[in-house]
Motif scaffolding. Sequence first.
Motif, PDB file in Angstrom:
ATOM      1  N   PHE A 233       0.838  -1.252  -0.047  1.00 28.23           N
ATOM      2  CA  PHE A 233       0.052   0.009   0.016  1.00 28.23           C
ATOM      3  C   PHE A 233       0.919   1.088  -0.270  1.00 28.23           C
TER       4      PHE A 233
ATOM      5  N   HIS B 260     -11.723  12.295   3.209  1.00 28.85           N
ATOM      6  CA  HIS B 260     -10.245  12.332   3.165  1.00 28.85           C
ATOM      7  C   HIS B 260      -9.895  12.626   1.593  1.00 28.85           C
TER       8      HIS B 260
ATOM      9  N   GLU C 153      -7.113  11.249   0.052  1.00 26.84           N
ATOM     10  CA  GLU C 153      -6.217  10.464  -0.383  1.00 26.84           C
ATOM     11  C   GLU C 153      -6.962   9.693  -1.378  1.00 26.84           C
TER      12      GLU C 153
ATOM     13  N   ASP D  72      -6.994   6.432  -2.157  1.00 24.18           N
ATOM     14  CA  ASP D  72      -7.701   5.164  -2.079  1.00 24.18           C
ATOM     15  C   ASP D  72      -9.184   5.533  -1.661  1.00 24.18           C
ATOM     16  N   HIS D  73      -9.720   6.709  -1.360  1.00 25.55           N
ATOM     17  CA  HIS D  73     -10.946   6.959  -1.027  1.00 25.55           C
ATOM     18  C   HIS D  73     -11.564   8.036  -2.033  1.00 25.55           C
TER      19      HIS D  73
ATOM     20  N   HIS E  93      -5.156  10.951   9.173  1.00 26.61           N
ATOM     21  CA  HIS E  93      -3.657  11.086   9.383  1.00 26.61           C
ATOM     22  C   HIS E  93      -3.353  12.241   8.331  1.00 26.61           C
TER      23      HIS E  93
ATOM     24  N   ASP F 195     -10.207   6.959   7.976  1.00 31.81           N
ATOM     25  CA  ASP F 195      -9.012   6.227   7.963  1.00 31.81           C
ATOM     26  C   ASP F 195      -8.520   5.670   9.505  1.00 31.81           C
TER      27      ASP F 195
ATOM     28  N   HIS G 237     -11.347   1.433   5.985  1.00 32.18           N
ATOM     29  CA  HIS G 237     -10.672   0.136   5.536  1.00 32.18           C
ATOM     30  C   HIS G 237     -11.059  -1.132   6.689  1.00 32.18           C
TER      31      HIS G 237
HETATM   32 FE1  FEO Z   1      -5.333   8.193   4.060  1.00 25.65          FE
HETATM   33 FE2  FEO Z   1      -6.901   5.048   3.509  1.00 25.65          FE
HETATM   34  O1  FEO Z   1      -5.917   6.852   2.903  1.00 25.65           O
END
Ligand code: FEO
Length: 395
Positions: free
Chosen positions: A22, A79, A81, A83-84, A145, A164, A225
């Motif tokens: 990841f 968020h 990032e 992945d979202h 984060h 997260d 997640h």
């Molecule tokens: Fe900070 Fe699951 O991305």
Amino acid sequence: MVEQIAEDVYWVGAVDWDLRSFHGHELSTPRGSTYNAYLILDEKNVLVDTVWGPFKEKLIENISEVIDPSEIDIVVANHAETDHSGALAEVLRYSPDATVICSRMGEKNIRGHFHSDWNFRTVSTGDSVGIGGETLHFIGAPMLHWPDSMFTYLGEKKILMPNDAFGQHYATSFRFNDQVDQTELYQEALKYYVNILTPFSSQVSGKIDEVLELGLPVEMIAPSHGVIWRREPLQIVEKYRDWAAQQPEERAVLLYDTMWGATRRMAEAIGDGLAENEISFKLIDIAVSDLNDALVEVFKSGIIGVGSPTANGEVLPTVSSLLTSLKALKFKNKRGFAFGSYGWSGEGVGKINQELQDAGIEVGVEGLSCKWQPTPEDLEQCRAGGKEFGRIFKA
Ligand code: FEO
């Protein structure tokens, strides 16, 4: 497969069974992961977070099992990032007039990722949006984060969606915490905390206090997640409170690399000395071990020994990588020492000591070194050193 997690609330995310690393290759994920997105049906239909880009078709397919994706009125981006947010453009292709609700920093970051002029609405702690029978409340969570991170709380259903925070990289057949192996669950929750959230532990403690002071009833914690905390949802909040306090156990971890076995033999002798003081220890050859798992052992341990032979005036690259991670993660309440063999110049031990100090680890001893292969006297010195480190730690 879509899962209804509460009345009019659906998990529509994706399970990534195959993910093995990841953040590119920064974090090992041997148990895969999930990208959780939640669809709330009300007078206004809301999607909370999306999924990583490669899974955008799966997200649309899942949403389509519940409603037509063009009927989404609001997308909450807790968020930015990828992945979202990675499927945000795809969702907005179906519902281009939807409002994107995010933090102020979230808007900047999403614009930076997508360079699109969507219908943004920024929110901060205390803001709420009624969507019919349900009300969405927003809680800023900067540095949990990323600077843009925020939580969404469903006031009527009492569900916290903290993105997260409280997550795990853990692909599972089922969506809830009471349906999975508890040992695996906590291994992954801790590994996630150590490798992602440790540097922000003071913010974690502060945010937990802030949220608890709000007195919000929480019946479910649905992170972005891994599994959803349905049974005793506050158990993970209590764990985070413990982890954020960074009070390590009375144990040691000795991490090293070795060229011809001399530094390994030193590590073994140091371990014998620690054991004489009833300090349990683990030896980790960092060259053949998973760095992220090794960092979990560092997190748990009060004593950290780092060893490397000196090669060309430097420590070995595997040890450099470990020391870089120690500096980045900013562990607290640890004591450390260096050890290693050398042939002629012997700079390694001094360099490790300096790096440990730069990482905020207290170094109270000079470190142990030996020339070429250790003699019986060298090994006895290592054993005595280990015993002394154990004594200092117990004092
Ligand atoms: Fe900070 Fe699951 O991305």
